[in-house]
Design a protein around this motif. Structure first.
Motif, PDB file in Angstrom:
ATOM      1  N   UNK A 241      76.824 -91.013 -56.667  1.00 18.41           N
ATOM      2  CA  UNK A 241      76.765 -89.965 -55.633  1.00 18.41           C
ATOM      3  C   UNK A 241      77.890 -90.146 -54.625  1.00 18.41           C
ATOM      4  N   UNK A 242      78.055 -91.393 -54.168  1.00 11.38           N
ATOM      5  CA  UNK A 242      79.019 -91.626 -53.096  1.00 11.38           C
ATOM      6  C   UNK A 242      80.449 -91.305 -53.529  1.00 11.38           C
ATOM      7  N   UNK A 243      80.756 -91.571 -54.808  1.00  6.24           N
ATOM      8  CA  UNK A 243      82.116 -91.284 -55.271  1.00  6.24           C
ATOM      9  C   UNK A 243      82.373 -89.775 -55.317  1.00  6.24           C
ATOM     10  N   UNK A 244      81.427 -89.036 -55.902  1.00  2.00           N
ATOM     11  CA  UNK A 244      81.627 -87.582 -56.004  1.00  2.00           C
ATOM     12  C   UNK A 244      81.674 -86.947 -54.610  1.00  2.00           C
ATOM     13  N   UNK A 245      80.737 -87.365 -53.751  1.00  3.86           N
ATOM     14  CA  UNK A 245      80.712 -86.761 -52.409  1.00  3.86           C
ATOM     15  C   UNK A 245      82.029 -87.020 -51.683  1.00  3.86           C
ATOM     16  N   UNK A 246      82.573 -88.224 -51.838  1.00  2.14           N
ATOM     17  CA  UNK A 246      83.809 -88.543 -51.106  1.00  2.14           C
ATOM     18  C   UNK A 246      85.053 -87.952 -51.768  1.00  2.14           C
ATOM     19  N   UNK A 247      85.029 -87.785 -53.093  1.00  2.77           N
ATOM     20  CA  UNK A 247      86.167 -87.090 -53.742  1.00  2.77           C
ATOM     21  C   UNK A 247      86.207 -85.663 -53.206  1.00  2.77           C
ATOM     22  N   UNK A 248      85.046 -85.004 -53.175  1.00  2.82           N
ATOM     23  CA  UNK A 248      85.024 -83.594 -52.745  1.00  2.82           C
ATOM     24  C   UNK A 248      85.358 -83.460 -51.261  1.00  2.82           C
ATOM     25  N   UNK A 310      94.445 -96.758 -45.934  1.00  3.34           N
ATOM     26  CA  UNK A 310      93.065 -96.299 -46.100  1.00  3.34           C
ATOM     27  C   UNK A 310      93.030 -94.779 -46.179  1.00  3.34           C
ATOM     28  N   UNK A 311      92.349 -94.271 -47.236  1.00  5.43           N
ATOM     29  CA  UNK A 311      92.248 -92.808 -47.364  1.00  5.43           C
ATOM     30  C   UNK A 311      90.949 -92.292 -46.780  1.00  5.43           C
ATOM     31  N   UNK A 312      90.021 -93.204 -46.505  1.00 10.08           N
ATOM     32  CA  UNK A 312      88.728 -92.816 -45.917  1.00 10.08           C
ATOM     33  C   UNK A 312      88.491 -93.729 -44.724  1.00 10.08           C
ATOM     34  N   UNK A 313      88.019 -93.166 -43.624  1.00 12.74           N
ATOM     35  CA  UNK A 313      87.653 -94.027 -42.491  1.00 12.74           C
ATOM     36  C   UNK A 313      86.313 -94.674 -42.812  1.00 12.74           C
ATOM     37  N   UNK A 314      86.179 -95.990 -42.660  1.00 17.68           N
ATOM     38  CA  UNK A 314      84.914 -96.652 -43.018  1.00 17.68           C
ATOM     39  C   UNK A 314      83.708 -96.013 -42.336  1.00 17.68           C
ATOM     40  N   UNK A 315      83.878 -95.595 -41.067  1.00 16.56           N
ATOM     41  CA  UNK A 315      82.745 -94.984 -40.341  1.00 16.56           C
ATOM     42  C   UNK A 315      82.277 -93.693 -41.030  1.00 16.56           C
TER      43      UNK A 315
END
Ligand code: KIV
Ligand code: ZN
Length: 509
Positions: A241-248, A310-315
């Motif tokens: 779930x987390x991968x798909x949600x973050x790709x989108x 980093x492509x995503x902010x950890x928060x």
């Protein structure tokens, strides 16, 4: 405007099928409530005919959550469908998920049938389910290896029979992303009534391509994705779930989901803990190292501008902060950053001198934490002084596991004896008793080093104290001793705790 992609979570059905991951009903309710608050659209709550426990869980989850659709799995068998509808009677938005094999492998070697007869069975199942529940999802099992023309014929027939969602599973995780994407496009182009249903992607990860295949499906017309938290599931797992949600979210592809992404990490931890499935440290999005930078060049780059590496902010996914880990490969910039965090500022010359001392210290350690830095600053060892002195355990099939141990607390020896549900649990409880603290064990992993003459157990674990996690490592030829050493290694990193005991000991002596 973005197109909505529906998130169908199957952690509690496909995920829970993994041996050793079974949850009780109470635990499933807890996960379902968290999935609801994460913003998933559909929760697949179980396979009611498979066991009384699964039936009960679907009933309980239907009562416990109200926003998401609650889905129950069946085979294309009337009895399954009837039982599923009963289990769903309290769901505000019920859905039956029925289906049958679509590949020639399944048609011939599982059902010993023919393509036409299989379509008839699928259609009959959908029609019967439709008499009980309005929302019907049909799965064409092993669609990944099915002939596209036959698959299109099957999908058209089940939509005509009333299916509202059509699931195209890559059951064996066989497809390549371009192939899976082309399969979805083929259905979009060749199923005349496809506008009456939503296409769903359900991909397994046998070749590590579940997320890529799912995204390819979405880019070619699918608008529902079937996923699990941490990608758990049969064999190599399901799409996570987390991968798909973050790709989108990360790529502007024109799609949106209802996922409240800062809730991802806490739920990932909960599922990992409840299902006793540790997350691999380098797992995308939720792994311990997903936001950890340890090489000097990367640390320097992230400190200058997070987006350098980093492509995503950890928060954004609920990870508290990025971890610049200090190791012997870290540079001056990272050391300065951490010392600054702890309230120290230095001139360039002073920092160079401290950096030399830091390298000497880091050389002998895996990583350097705050307590090590504090001791580097004032030359006083703050932590690391609670040690195992003696350990004795009784266990076996006819004994109550009991551990008696002695710890060195500064100059003193303290002893305790405790029982537990196993020798390691008993030993940890004895440590807790001596320290007067209940420490929460978050993760525990044993590996063995097999030499010719003896085996060494290596234990990695993570504990939680006052909402902060600490990792520990211990090794010994005795598995319980290795576990206690790892436990103490983590405890020794809790500076408030070690200070409390060691300062009290020093004051008393
Ligand atoms: O992988 C699969 O094909 C499934 C179906 C039962 C949906 O899990
Ligand atoms: Zn599956």
């Amino acid at each position: 405007m973005s197109d909505k992609v529906y998130i169908f979570d199957t952690t509690l059905r496909d995920g829970e099928q993994v041996p050793g991951c079974q949850l009780n009903t109470q635990e499933k309710i807890e996960v379902a409530r968290q999935l609801e608050s994460l913003g998933v659209d559909i929760i697949e709550a179980g396979f009611p005919i498979s066991s009384p426990g699964d039936f009960q869980s679907v009933v309980a989850i239907s009562k416990a959550v109200s926003n998401p659709t609650i889905c129950a799995l069946t085979r294309a068998v009337e009895k399954d469908i009837k039982v599923a509808a009963e289990a769903l009677q309290y769901a505000k938005h019920p859905r039956i998920h029925t289906g049958i094999g679509a590949s020639d492998y399944h048609i011939q070697h599982k059902f010993n049938s023919t393509r036409d007869k299989i379509i008839e069975r699928g259609v009959a199942a959908v029609k019967y389910a439709k008499t009980l529940v309005e929302d019907i999802e049909f799965y064409a099992e092993d669609a990944g290896r099915a002939d596209n023309a036959f698959l299109a014929k099957m999908i058209e027939a089940v939509i005509a029979a009333g299916a509202t969602v059509v699931n195209i599973p890559d059951t064996t995780g066989y497809c390549l992303p371009h192939e899976y994407g082309a399969k979805i496009k083929y259905l979009m182009d060749h199923v005349s009534n496809i506008d009456k249903a939503i296409i769903s992607c359900h991909c397994h990860n046998d070749l590590g391509m579940a997320t890529a295949n799912t995204i390819a499906g979405v880019m070619n017309g699918a608008r529902q994705v079937e996923v699990t938290i941490n990608g758990i599931g049969e064999r190599a797992g399901n799409t996570s779930l987390e991968e798909v949600a973050m790709v989108l979210k990360t790529h502007k592809l024109g799609f949106e989901t209802g996922i409240i992404t800062p809730k991802i990490y806490p739920l990932s931890m909960l599922v990992s803990k409840m299902m006793r499935m540790p997350i691999q440290p380098n797992k995308a999005i939720v792994g311990r190292n997903a936001f950890a930078h340890s090489s000097g060049i990367h640390q320097d780059g992230v400190l200058k501008n997070r987006e350098n590496y980093e492509i995503i902010a950890p928060e954004d996914v609920g990870v508290p902060k990025n971890s610049i880990i200090l190791t012997a490969r870290s540079g001056r910039h990272a050391l300065k950053y951490h010392l600054g965090r702890l309230g120290y500022t230095f001139t360039t010359e002073e920092l160079s001198e401290i950096y030399e001392r830091f390298l000497l210290m880091a050389d002998g350690k895996k990583d350097v934490d705050d307590d090590d830095l504090l001791s580097l600053m004032d030359g006083t060892k703050q932590t690391g002084s609670i040690e195992l002195d003696q350990l004795q355990v009784t266990c076996g099939t006819s004994a109550t596991p009991t551990a008696t141990l002695a710890l060195k607390l500064g100059g003193e020896i303290a002893k305790a004896s405790e029982m537990g549900n196993g020798p390691v649990n008993a030993a940890f409880r004895a440590v807790d008793r001596i320290l007067g603290e209940v420490i929460e064990l978050e993760e525990y992993l044993v590996q063995s080093n097999i030499n010719r003459s003896f085996d060494t157990a290596k234990v990695h674990l993570r504990i939680n104290h006052n909402n902060k996690s600490y990792v520990g490592f211990g090794t010994d030829t005795d598995i319980v001793a290795a576990s206690v050493k790892a436990y103490l290694n983590a405890i020794n990193k809790i500076s408030t705790l070690t200070k409390k005991y060691l300062v009290e000991e020093v004051a008393a002596s």
